[in-house]
Design a protein around this motif. Structure first.
Motif, short mmCIF file in Angstrom:
data_model
loop_
_atom_site.label_atom_id
_atom_site.label_comp_id
_atom_site.label_asym_id
_atom_site.label_seq_id
_atom_site.Cartn_x
_atom_site.Cartn_y
_atom_site.Cartn_z
N MET A 21 2.71 -1.83 36.97
CA MET A 21 2.20 -1.04 38.07
C MET A 21 1.01 -1.75 38.71
O MET A 21 0.84 -1.67 39.91
CB MET A 21 1.80 0.35 37.58
N ARG A 22 0.24 -2.41 37.88
CA ARG A 22 -0.93 -3.14 38.39
C ARG A 22 -0.50 -4.21 39.38
O ARG A 22 -1.05 -4.33 40.47
CB ARG A 22 -1.71 -3.76 37.23
N LYS B 68 6.45 3.39 36.40
CA LYS B 68 7.23 2.41 37.17
C LYS B 68 8.70 2.82 37.23
O LYS B 68 9.39 2.50 38.19
CB LYS B 68 7.04 0.99 36.63
N GLN C 247 -4.16 0.95 42.42
CA GLN C 247 -3.22 1.30 41.36
C GLN C 247 -3.25 2.81 41.11
O GLN C 247 -2.21 3.41 40.84
CB GLN C 247 -3.56 0.54 40.07
N ALA D 134 0.85 -2.69 42.66
CA ALA D 134 -0.26 -2.22 43.49
C ALA D 134 -0.98 -3.39 44.14
O ALA D 134 -1.27 -3.37 45.34
CB ALA D 134 -1.24 -1.39 42.65
N LYS D 135 -1.21 -4.43 43.37
CA LYS D 135 -1.90 -5.61 43.89
C LYS D 135 -1.12 -6.24 45.04
O LYS D 135 -1.67 -6.51 46.11
CB LYS D 135 -2.11 -6.62 42.76
N HIS E 81 -0.07 5.38 40.82
CA HIS E 81 0.14 6.28 39.67
C HIS E 81 0.16 7.74 40.11
O HIS E 81 0.94 8.54 39.59
CB HIS E 81 -0.93 6.06 38.60
#
Length: 175
Positions: free
Chosen positions: A1-2, A22, A12, A5-6, A16
């Motif tokens: 997820m990080r 995910k 992030q 998001a990046k 979430h």
């Protein structure tokens, strides 16, 4: 997820908040894209049957492949189209679950259309024809120039249209 998001340029925490996991994000991505593709397929196939009591197999396959072309060209969605194609071919449980949930209805609609167009075509053969068409469509999304390399350059550049026409002709010969 990080990483998602990046690469998306969002926080992030926001990712979430909306999706929690995910797996839920994956499900939503597939649901949205499948809904758009299925709606397009359904509309075009319905139109064929309204305009022509007995459309040809070539016309039905033309619809099947035309949405592939739309998916590749709209909003730079080549990666999304590649994802949709690979999901259908993967054997992991999340991929099988979203395929069953979001893609099987339109697959059944195409196999039924094949059977209407080709009198006497068994369900097994219609399913096989559908899977062969999915395989051709999967290849068209790879963009790896393999057709050109295998054919000694006969296929070049964006081969989608060339491969689609050959696949439609080949399918007719096989049925």
């Amino acid at each position: 997820m990080r990483e998602i998001a990046k690469q998306s340029g969002i926080l992030q925490a926001l990712l979430h908040y909306h999706f929690r996991t995910k797996e839920r994000l994956f499900d939503e991505v597939i649901r949205r894209r499948a809904a758009a593709i299925s709606a397009s397929h359904e509309r075009l196939v319905d139109k064929l049957f309204v305009e022509n009591d007995n459309p040809s197999l070539e016309q039905i396959l033309g619809v099947f492949f035309s949405t592939s072309n739309v998916a590749r060209s709209s909003s730079g969605n080549v990666p999304c189209s590649q994802l949709m194609t690979s999901v259908q071919m993967r054997a992991d449980e999340p991929s099988k679950a979203v395929t069953d949930k979001y893609l099987n209805d339109i697959a059944r609609a195409f196999t039924e259309a094949f059977r209407i167009c080709v009198p006497g075509l068994s369900l097994d053969d219609a399913v096989l024809g559908y899977l062969l068409a999915v395989g051709v469509r999967a290849y068209t999304h790879t963009q790896n120039e393999r057709a050109s390399r295998l054919s000694g350059g006969a296929y070049g550049g964006d081969v989608l249209e060339q491969i689609v026409m050959k696949a439609i002709q080949f399918t007719r010969v096989c049925t």
